[in-house]
Design a protein around this motif. Structure first.
Motif, PDB file in Angstrom:
ATOM      1  N   SER A  36       0.842  -1.203   0.000  1.00 10.35           N
ATOM      2  CA  SER A  36       0.000   0.000   0.000  1.00 10.35           C
ATOM      3  C   SER A  36       0.871   1.244   0.000  1.00 10.35           C
ATOM      4  O   SER A  36       0.551   2.260   0.603  1.00 10.35           O
ATOM      5  N   ASN A  61      -2.576  -0.568   6.836  1.00  9.93           N
ATOM      6  CA  ASN A  61      -3.865  -0.282   6.215  1.00  9.93           C
ATOM      7  C   ASN A  61      -4.024   1.186   5.834  1.00  9.93           C
ATOM      8  O   ASN A  61      -5.111   1.742   5.852  1.00  9.93           O
ATOM      9  N   PRO A  85      -6.210   6.326   4.860  1.00  8.10           N
ATOM     10  CA  PRO A  85      -6.661   4.923   4.977  1.00  8.10           C
ATOM     11  C   PRO A  85      -6.906   4.281   3.618  1.00  8.10           C
ATOM     12  O   PRO A  85      -7.509   4.892   2.737  1.00  8.10           O
ATOM     13  N   ARG A  87      -8.928   1.908   3.066  1.00  8.28           N
ATOM     14  CA  ARG A  87     -10.379   1.732   2.910  1.00  8.28           C
ATOM     15  C   ARG A  87     -10.992   2.954   2.222  1.00  8.28           C
ATOM     16  O   ARG A  87     -11.926   2.826   1.440  1.00  8.28           O
ATOM     17  N   ARG A  91     -12.721   2.809  -1.500  1.00  9.09           N
ATOM     18  CA  ARG A  91     -14.166   3.067  -1.470  1.00  9.09           C
ATOM     19  C   ARG A  91     -14.613   3.877  -2.699  1.00  9.09           C
ATOM     20  O   ARG A  91     -15.729   3.748  -3.176  1.00  9.09           O
ATOM     21  N   ASP A  96     -16.194  -2.831  -6.314  1.00 11.82           N
ATOM     22  CA  ASP A  96     -15.664  -3.305  -5.045  1.00 11.82           C
ATOM     23  C   ASP A  96     -14.217  -3.787  -5.131  1.00 11.82           C
ATOM     24  O   ASP A  96     -13.871  -4.555  -6.034  1.00 11.82           O
ATOM     25  N   THR A  98     -11.342  -5.731  -2.633  1.00  9.66           N
ATOM     26  CA  THR A  98     -11.199  -6.404  -1.333  1.00  9.66           C
ATOM     27  C   THR A  98      -9.860  -6.012  -0.732  1.00  9.66           C
ATOM     28  O   THR A  98      -8.850  -5.943  -1.445  1.00  9.66           O
ATOM     29  N   TYR A  99      -9.863  -5.742   0.569  1.00 11.46           N
ATOM     30  CA  TYR A  99      -8.595  -5.430   1.231  1.00 11.46           C
ATOM     31  C   TYR A  99      -8.367  -6.388   2.395  1.00 11.46           C
ATOM     32  O   TYR A  99      -9.282  -6.643   3.190  1.00 11.46           O
ATOM     33  N   GLU A 101      -5.793  -6.826   5.670  1.00 15.12           N
ATOM     34  CA  GLU A 101      -4.656  -6.318   6.440  1.00 15.12           C
ATOM     35  C   GLU A 101      -3.796  -7.521   6.781  1.00 15.12           C
ATOM     36  O   GLU A 101      -4.042  -8.223   7.765  1.00 15.12           O
TER      37      GLU A 101
END
Ligand code: NAD
Length: 495
Positions: A36, A61, A85, A87, A91, A96, A98-99, A101
């Protein structure tokens, strides 16, 4: 006014989540992205996620805006200001994502499986396996210690948020302990001595931030430490910032002298104990001298080395056996010896320096490449469907002619979509903060021309460049607020 509208829109977007998220589509290829950091997040920003089932795996994350990490060690910037973040990033994608951690612990190329270990709790050992059609490896690198004894146990590194927090706490610990009345002179001096090893941009920027902290805040709040506080920068090569132009190297060394940061070049650290650094200095006549430096805080910034998961992958691929610095990739960033596996950023060994700029450009290149591949696949299917339709129409009919001309036009577009361009890096320049509101900049302004500058104006440029590069409007506002807060109230000297 435009900025206000933009800020308002960004805040609205942040507060209103996307609706109608679709479940993973079994007809689509699964693309697993590891990491990330700059490369992976820049890929995520560019890719149209509706073409793939995208899965992101990273133990962190959030995306970290690393250029401002040295500022977190002294509280000039609060760490949350430079975190975004994951997420929040996924978003806002087309479909969609998928993440997990988790940390990738093994890449099994033969079986196209990645083993990941849960990272949501400290003691979790849960493992699972992820199947992939396509894999992008952007796991970065880890701090190199060159196996020098004592470094791993006694030094602080500066790569992640916990590192910056540890340094910030250690600075105050050393200072508060040194303020104990009954401490002997040598011990007080030791605690107030910070040694930074590595004269690359990380070491230089940290030394500069720390000296600023001392000059602007610590000296005023705790005057008793003023005469013994000392920062030493140790570099094995003949000068600091080796990747910058000669005039900026000289400028930085002059600047450090003026700021009373002691710079020891041609000095190689050989061993570290709990409270002393043992280094070997090369004198101008070529002879060697052993130096012993008592220290309170040691910050180790000697660059990067390959992560175990990458080392393991390299050991299992014949084409990678001769590489020491990281994964070898071709001009399309495909990992040599594989198909459908790409790598980017610091985990690769390319002709480029392992910088955020390179990784970010590689990420957006790969995002474009995946979009192009998806377009080509769609066109291929359309052409096949049209061909089937044409075979059912009467020879010479108007309908058949129109279908054939459509096939021709789509095949042309398909050929264009299939002709991929190799990755080309465009170097915009390098920036580094050197303390006392001064920075150096080595900029590439035209095809073969460089522009080097140092000083206060360059610092304004450094600030505006980094502010504009922050990930989100939220990050920009927080960073700006931190700078204003420090100007008005000074840095926070509590632990
Ligand atoms: P670096 O590799 O740039 O510098 C490490 C330095 O440590 C080297 O100059 C090396 O000679 C020295 N060194 C190694 N072992 C030593 C020893 N035992 N004793 C004394 N000195 C020793 O590392 P970095 O500063 O962490 O940067 C890593 C990468 O990230 C580089 O490519 C850099 O350009 C990039 N980066 C860029 C910026 C920026 O442009 N502002 C900021 C941070 C990092």
């Amino acid at each position: 006014f435009a900025t206000l509208i933009y800020a308002g829109w960004s805040i609205y977007e942040t507060r209103h989540p996307r609706e109608n998220q679709s479940p993973p589509d079994p007809t689509k290829k699964t693309l697993v992205i590891l990491g990330s950091g700059w490369g992976s997040v820049s890929l995520l920003k560019t890719i149209n996620t509706s073409n793939y089932n995208v899965v992101v795996v990273s133990p962190r994350n959030f995306f970290l805006f690393t250029p401002l990490l040295p500022s977190c060690t002294t509280g000039t910037i609060e760490h949350r200001s430079i975190m975004e973040p994951i997420r929040g990033i996924i978003r806002n994608k087309e479909s969609d994502v998928t993440y997990y951690e988790a940390e990738a612990t093994k890449i099994d190329y033969e079986n196209r499986v990645v083993t990941i270990r849960d990272h949501s709790t400290e003691d979790s050992k849960d493992e699972r396996q992820l199947k992939f059609d396509y894999l992008v490896v952007g796991v970065g690198a880890m701090n190199s210690t060159f196996g020098i004894p004592g470094v791993q146990d006694h030094a602080c590194f500066l790569k992640e948020i916990p590192d910056a927090q540890k340094i910030r706490k250690k600075i105050m610990d050393c200072i508060e302990s040194a303020s104990f009345k009954n401490l002997d002179d040598a011990d007080r001096k030791r605690l107030l001595h910070t040694v930074v090893v590595g004269g690359g941009p990380t070491g230089v920027e940290f030394a500069a931030e720390l000296q600023d902290f001392f000059e602007e805040d610590l000296k005023k709040w705790i005057p008793g430490i003023a005469k013994d506080f000392k920062v030493t920068l140790v570099e094995a090569l003949p000068n600091v910032l080796p990747s910058f132009s000669k005039q900026l190297i000289d400028y930085t060394e002059r600047q450090f002298k003026a700021e009373k940061i002691s710079v020891l070049t041609k000095t190689m650290v050989k061993k570290v104990t709990e409270d002393t650094i043992i280094a070997e200095a090369t004198r101008p006549d070529g002879s060697k001298e052993t130096l012993e430096m008592p220290y309170g805080l040691l910050v180790w910034a000697t660059g990067n080395t390959v992560r175990p998961v990458i080392r393991d992958l390299m050991a299992n691929l014949e084409a990678q056996k001769n590489s020491r610095r990281g994964l070898l990739v071709n001009e399309y960033l495909v990992v040599e010896g594989t198909e459908g596996v790409w790598a980017l950023g610091d985990c690769t060994a390319t002709k480029y320096a392992p910088t955020a700029q390179v990784a970010a450009q590689q990420g957006s290149y790969l995002g474009g490449l995946f979009n192009q591949l998806a377009r080509a696949e769609d066109l291929e299917q359309e052409v096949r469907a049209l061909e089937a339709k044409a075979s059912q129409t009467a020879e010479g009919s108007a309908e058949r002619k129109s279908i054939l001309s459509e096939i021709e036009s789509r095949s042309r577009r398909l050929r264009r979509s299939k002709s991929l361009l190799p990755f080309e890096y465009s170097h915009q320049g390098s920036l580094a903060y050197v303390g006392s509101d001064k920075a150096v900049a080595d900029l590439t302004l035209w095809a073969e021309g460089n522009f080097a500058s140092g000083g206060r104006l360059t610092y304004m440029f450094w600030r505006s460049a980094y502010l504009s590069m922050c990930f989100s409007m939220r990050n920009k506002i927080l960073v700006l607020t931190d700078w204003v807060k420090v100007k008005v109230f000074g840095r926070d000297v509590s632990r």
